[in-house]
Enzyme design. Structure first.
Site, PDB file in Angstrom:
ATOM      1  N   ASN A  40       0.857  -1.193   0.000  1.00 30.57           N
ATOM      2  CA  ASN A  40       0.000   0.000   0.000  1.00 30.57           C
ATOM      3  C   ASN A  40       0.888   1.236   0.000  1.00 30.57           C
ATOM      4  O   ASN A  40       2.116   1.142  -0.007  1.00 30.57           O
ATOM      5  CB  ASN A  40      -0.950  -0.014   1.203  1.00 30.57           C
ATOM      6  CG  ASN A  40      -0.192  -0.048   2.502  1.00 30.57           C
ATOM      7  OD1 ASN A  40       0.482   0.911   2.875  1.00 30.57           O
ATOM      8  ND2 ASN A  40      -0.263  -1.172   3.207  1.00 30.57           N
ATOM      9  N   PRO A  95      -2.073 -11.971  10.053  1.00 33.36           N
ATOM     10  CA  PRO A  95      -2.306 -11.802  11.501  1.00 33.36           C
ATOM     11  C   PRO A  95      -2.721 -10.370  11.811  1.00 33.36           C
ATOM     12  O   PRO A  95      -2.169  -9.434  11.225  1.00 33.36           O
ATOM     13  CB  PRO A  95      -0.947 -12.130  12.125  1.00 33.36           C
ATOM     14  CG  PRO A  95       0.036 -12.084  11.021  1.00 33.36           C
ATOM     15  CD  PRO A  95      -0.699 -12.345   9.741  1.00 33.36           C
ATOM     16  N   ASP A  96      -3.684 -10.205  12.702  1.00 36.69           N
ATOM     17  CA  ASP A  96      -4.072  -8.856  13.118  1.00 36.69           C
ATOM     18  C   ASP A  96      -3.218  -8.503  14.340  1.00 36.69           C
ATOM     19  O   ASP A  96      -3.471  -8.967  15.457  1.00 36.69           O
ATOM     20  CB  ASP A  96      -5.567  -8.801  13.454  1.00 36.69           C
ATOM     21  CG  ASP A  96      -6.024  -7.361  13.656  1.00 36.69           C
ATOM     22  OD1 ASP A  96      -5.280  -6.583  14.309  1.00 36.69           O
ATOM     23  OD2 ASP A  96      -7.098  -7.013  13.151  1.00 36.69           O
ATOM     24  N   ILE A  97      -2.189  -7.695  14.097  1.00 41.93           N
ATOM     25  CA  ILE A  97      -1.201  -7.425  15.159  1.00 41.93           C
ATOM     26  C   ILE A  97      -1.848  -6.670  16.311  1.00 41.93           C
ATOM     27  O   ILE A  97      -1.671  -7.015  17.485  1.00 41.93           O
ATOM     28  CB  ILE A  97      -0.018  -6.617  14.577  1.00 41.93           C
ATOM     29  CG1 ILE A  97       0.580  -7.368  13.390  1.00 41.93           C
ATOM     30  CG2 ILE A  97       1.032  -6.351  15.646  1.00 41.93           C
ATOM     31  CD1 ILE A  97       1.523  -6.543  12.540  1.00 41.93           C
ATOM     32  N   LYS A 115     -11.344  -4.469  18.074  1.00 43.53           N
ATOM     33  CA  LYS A 115      -9.951  -4.890  18.288  1.00 43.53           C
ATOM     34  C   LYS A 115      -9.547  -4.781  19.748  1.00 43.53           C
ATOM     35  O   LYS A 115      -8.405  -5.046  20.115  1.00 43.53           O
ATOM     36  CB  LYS A 115      -9.021  -4.050  17.409  1.00 43.53           C
ATOM     37  CG  LYS A 115      -9.323  -4.192  15.915  1.00 43.53           C
ATOM     38  CD  LYS A 115      -8.108  -3.914  15.058  1.00 43.53           C
ATOM     39  CE  LYS A 115      -8.443  -4.017  13.587  1.00 43.53           C
ATOM     40  NZ  LYS A 115      -7.252  -4.278  12.766  1.00 43.53           N
ATOM     41  N   ASP A 165      -4.267  -6.761   5.346  1.00 45.87           N
ATOM     42  CA  ASP A 165      -5.317  -7.587   5.957  1.00 45.87           C
ATOM     43  C   ASP A 165      -5.236  -9.016   5.433  1.00 45.87           C
ATOM     44  O   ASP A 165      -5.649  -9.948   6.099  1.00 45.87           O
ATOM     45  CB  ASP A 165      -6.700  -6.991   5.641  1.00 45.87           C
ATOM     46  CG  ASP A 165      -6.918  -5.684   6.391  1.00 45.87           C
ATOM     47  OD1 ASP A 165      -6.446  -5.585   7.542  1.00 45.87           O
ATOM     48  OD2 ASP A 165      -7.528  -4.758   5.830  1.00 45.87           O
ATOM     49  N   LYS A 182       8.564 -17.094 -10.734  1.00 46.18           N
ATOM     50  CA  LYS A 182       7.739 -15.987 -11.228  1.00 46.18           C
ATOM     51  C   LYS A 182       6.459 -16.538 -11.895  1.00 46.18           C
ATOM     52  O   LYS A 182       6.539 -17.451 -12.719  1.00 46.18           O
ATOM     53  CB  LYS A 182       8.566 -15.182 -12.236  1.00 46.18           C
ATOM     54  CG  LYS A 182       7.877 -13.947 -12.722  1.00 46.18           C
ATOM     55  CD  LYS A 182       8.837 -13.111 -13.565  1.00 46.18           C
ATOM     56  CE  LYS A 182       8.071 -12.012 -14.248  1.00 46.18           C
ATOM     57  NZ  LYS A 182       8.185 -12.023 -15.677  1.00 46.18           N
ATOM     58  N   PHE A 194      -4.440   2.860  14.914  1.00 38.68           N
ATOM     59  CA  PHE A 194      -4.845   3.892  13.969  1.00 38.68           C
ATOM     60  C   PHE A 194      -6.028   3.313  13.195  1.00 38.68           C
ATOM     61  O   PHE A 194      -6.165   2.098  13.102  1.00 38.68           O
ATOM     62  CB  PHE A 194      -3.706   4.237  13.006  1.00 38.68           C
ATOM     63  CG  PHE A 194      -2.823   5.348  13.494  1.00 38.68           C
ATOM     64  CD1 PHE A 194      -2.022   5.168  14.597  1.00 38.68           C
ATOM     65  CD2 PHE A 194      -2.807   6.580  12.838  1.00 38.68           C
ATOM     66  CE1 PHE A 194      -1.208   6.197  15.056  1.00 38.68           C
ATOM     67  CE2 PHE A 194      -2.006   7.614  13.283  1.00 38.68           C
ATOM     68  CZ  PHE A 194      -1.196   7.417  14.399  1.00 38.68           C
TER      69      PHE A 194
HETATM   70  O1  PMT Z   1       2.730   6.187   6.531  1.00 39.81           O
HETATM   71  P1  PMT Z   1       2.071   7.470   6.057  1.00 39.81           P
HETATM   72  O2  PMT Z   1       2.248   7.697   4.573  1.00 39.81           O
HETATM   73  O3  PMT Z   1       2.525   8.666   6.862  1.00 39.81           O
HETATM   74  O4  PMT Z   1       0.493   7.332   6.277  1.00 39.81           O
HETATM   75  C1  PMT Z   1      -0.019   7.249   7.562  1.00 39.81           C
HETATM   76  C2  PMT Z   1      -1.174   6.208   7.654  1.00 39.81           C
HETATM   77  C3  PMT Z   1      -2.341   6.673   6.827  1.00 39.81           C
HETATM   78  C4  PMT Z   1      -0.697   4.841   7.163  1.00 39.81           C
HETATM   79  C5  PMT Z   1      -1.530   6.126   9.176  1.00 39.81           C
HETATM   80  O5  PMT Z   1      -1.971   7.374   9.624  1.00 39.81           O
HETATM   81  C6  PMT Z   1      -2.616   5.072   9.430  1.00 39.81           C
HETATM   82  O6  PMT Z   1      -3.809   5.321   9.309  1.00 39.81           O
HETATM   83  N1  PMT Z   1      -2.190   3.831   9.805  1.00 39.81           N
HETATM   84  C7  PMT Z   1      -3.077   2.690   9.952  1.00 39.81           C
HETATM   85  C8  PMT Z   1      -3.415   2.130   8.600  1.00 39.81           C
HETATM   86  C9  PMT Z   1      -4.314   0.906   8.698  1.00 39.81           C
HETATM   87  O7  PMT Z   1      -3.883  -0.186   8.439  1.00 39.81           O
HETATM   88  O8  PMT Z   1      -5.506   1.180   9.178  1.00 39.81           O
HETATM   89  P2  PMT Z   1      -6.684   0.044   9.373  1.00 39.81           P
HETATM   90  O9  PMT Z   1      -7.888   0.839   9.695  1.00 39.81           O
HETATM   91  O10 PMT Z   1      -6.714  -0.859   8.210  1.00 39.81           O
HETATM   92  O11 PMT Z   1      -6.199  -0.786  10.632  1.00 39.81           O
HETATM   93  C10 PMT Z   1      -6.592  -0.477  11.966  1.00 39.81           C
HETATM   94  C11 PMT Z   1      -5.474  -0.786  12.929  1.00 39.81           C
HETATM   95  O12 PMT Z   1      -5.206  -2.188  12.915  1.00 39.81           O
HETATM   96  C12 PMT Z   1      -4.156  -0.092  12.646  1.00 39.81           C
HETATM   97  O13 PMT Z   1      -3.591   0.272  13.889  1.00 39.81           O
HETATM   98  C13 PMT Z   1      -3.320  -1.181  11.979  1.00 39.81           C
HETATM   99  O14 PMT Z   1      -1.910  -0.998  12.256  1.00 39.81           O
HETATM  100  C14 PMT Z   1      -3.847  -2.418  12.674  1.00 39.81           C
HETATM  101  N2  PMT Z   1      -3.729  -3.653  11.855  1.00 39.81           N
HETATM  102  C15 PMT Z   1      -4.408  -3.771  10.671  1.00 39.81           C
HETATM  103  C16 PMT Z   1      -4.312  -4.939   9.961  1.00 39.81           C
HETATM  104  C17 PMT Z   1      -3.523  -5.995  10.474  1.00 39.81           C
HETATM  105  N3  PMT Z   1      -3.382  -7.124   9.804  1.00 39.81           N
HETATM  106  N4  PMT Z   1      -2.861  -5.841  11.631  1.00 39.81           N
HETATM  107  C18 PMT Z   1      -2.961  -4.686  12.330  1.00 39.81           C
HETATM  108  O15 PMT Z   1      -2.346  -4.560  13.391  1.00 39.81           O
END
Ligand code: PMT
Length: 413
Positions: free
Chosen positions: A213, A308-310, A345, A282, A292, A327
């Site tokens: 991403n 895994p959802d950390i 979460k 995700d 390839k 976030f």
């Molecule tokens: O890096 P930049 O270019 O500065 O951009 C910043 C940002 C937009 C990436 C940042 O501000 C941000 O929003 N980060 C979280 C992005 C994200 O994955 O959001 P989410 O809504 O999909 O996930 C929610 C939370 O679960 C996040 O804390 C994420 O780290 C966590 N997660 C998600 C998926 C996963 N498999 N494991 C996780 O821990």
């Protein structure tokens, strides 16, 4: 296991060419008496009033005075020096130096450092009272204050030039006390360990392709730096990005969600706070092709399975669970979706941002809606380092009040 002890505050003392420079050896001693490490940088003008040898003897470190000193640059380059400092204190700050700073000049080591540092800037003006009263100086001081510099003094009284009035540098003891007490007040996470995840993850499909991403890491790196500046011991676990990690943090580079998951859990020993700013995949490929993938038909299907959802896994820890901040990257219904994520979460706090079409990802600025049980706060759009500073202050406040039950609602109800 014992917690890491907070390290000493690092003060970069900039000495410019004013008569008050003769007080600087005493200032260095007063700062060191209070436990600070002091690195002196002097301008050419300062060396007319005081020798580098004296300042080296009292600070216990070689004094830096030139941008062009190859030997010194090889040991600790000026950018490293700018990153090393917890605060830059310029004392005495002459009218000329204030004018330079106001105009963003970088014509010497000290002015360059002042531009290059993210550390708070403390300025102790010292000059003739007419020079202090001059509208040009007043405008420079107002500009610097607006940009976040803290002006310490000047004091009033007899001046070296024979006049009386405002313009005297504050006394060394007073300057040391003001600088260190103000700086400590900003160090809201002193003695805490914070683990931050940042950047994107890459989920391999074959030896040359991956799913990822647009996360640049800017947000997470700014959070790590803000936590470091707030006095925390920081571990930054990052996916692949094109920026350098802040100095003074432990850095762990990873690629995939699985690697990030493992690295975060390893880093969590004794951690007080986990901040998940990474944009973690995700889904990941069920199987990574050994060779390839060939273009053999008009369409193809990839089989993906959940990564895994950390964040959720950290929040679910039965023992050693830190305060968990996630976030939420949302393209619509930001508050509703972020609140649902907070609950689903089981995080303690969630910082939601709008993303997509020039928002959030790979930008220098951003805004946040921060939610936690019993509270909400909006942080208006600003550059990510400032945003991160405000977020970290809020995290420290809510985390601190949750450790003193009954005070959260009172703090931000
Ligand atoms: O890096 P930049 O270019 O500065 O951009 C910043 C940002 C937009 C990436 C940042 O501000 C941000 O929003 N980060 C979280 C992005 C994200 O994955 O959001 P989410 O809504 O999909 O996930 C929610 C939370 O679960 C996040 O804390 C994420 O780290 C966590 N997660 C998600 C998926 C996963 N498999 N494991 C996780 O821990």
């Amino acid at each position: 296991m014992d917690k890491p002890r907070p390290r000493s505050l690092r003060i970069l003392l900039g000495v410019t060419g004013g008569i008050a420079a003769y007080k600087c050896p005493d200032l260095v001693r007063r700062l060191r008496e209070r436990g600070a490490e002091v690195q002196v940088v002097m301008t050419a003008g300062a060396s007319r009033f005081i020798t580098a040898l004296t300042l080296q003897a009292v600070s216990g470190r070689p004094v830096r005075d030139s941008l062009w000193d190859e030997a010194a640059e090889a040991a600790m380059g000026h950018i490293e020096l700018a990153r090393w400092a917890d605060a830059v204190l310029v004392a005495p700050a002459t009218a000329d130096f204030l004018a330079k700073l106001g105009h963003g000049r970088a014509d010497g080591l000290l002015s360059t450092l002042c531009l290059a540092t993210a550390a708070p800037l403390y300025l102790a003006p010292a000059m003739n009272q007419q020079m202090w009263a001059n509208p040009a100086t007043a405008a420079n001081v107002a500009l610097l204050r607006d940009r976040g510099a803290t002006i310490l003094g000047p004091g009033e009284g007899d001046q070296a030039c024979g006049e009386t009035g405002p313009g005297r540098m504050l006394e060394p003891d007073q300057l040391a006390e003001l600088t260190l007490s103000r700086l400590s007040a900003k160090r809201v996470l002193a003695g805490r360990k914070v683990v931050v995840s940042a950047g994107p993850t890459r989920e391999r499909l074959d030896p040359v392709r991956f799913i990822s991403n647009r996360s640049s890491g800017k947000m997470g790196y700014a959070v790590a730096q803000a936590a470091r500046d707030a006095g925390a011991t920081v571990v930054l676990v990052s996916g692949p990005v094109g920026i350098s990690p802040p100095s003074g943090v432990e850095f762990v580079a990873v690629e995939s969600a699985q690697q990030m998951h493992e690295a975060v859990h390893r880093a969590l020993a004794d951690a007080d706070i986990y901040i998940g700013a990474a944009a973690v995949a995700d889904y990941q490929a069920r199987a990574i092709a050994a060779q390839k993938i060939k273009k053999s038909s008009d369409s193809m299907q990839l089989e993906l399975v959940k990564a895994p959802d950390i964040l959720a896994s950290v929040a679910a820890l039965k023992s050693g669970r830190p305060f968990v901040v996630g976030f939420a990257a949302e393209t619509e219904n930001i508050e509703e979706n972020a609140r649902a994520k907070l609950v689903r979460k089981r995080a303690d706090m969630i910082a939601a941002n709008l993303v997509g079409d020039g928002l959030g990802f790979d930008r220098d600025d951003n805004s946040l809606l921060v939610l936690w049980a019993g509270g909400r706060e909006e942080i208006a759009s600003c550059v990510k380092p400032e945003l991160a500073r405000r977020l970290v202050t809020l995290i420290a406040e809510v985390h601190g009040s949750q450790r003193r039950p009954g005070t959260v609602a009172a703090v931000r109800g």
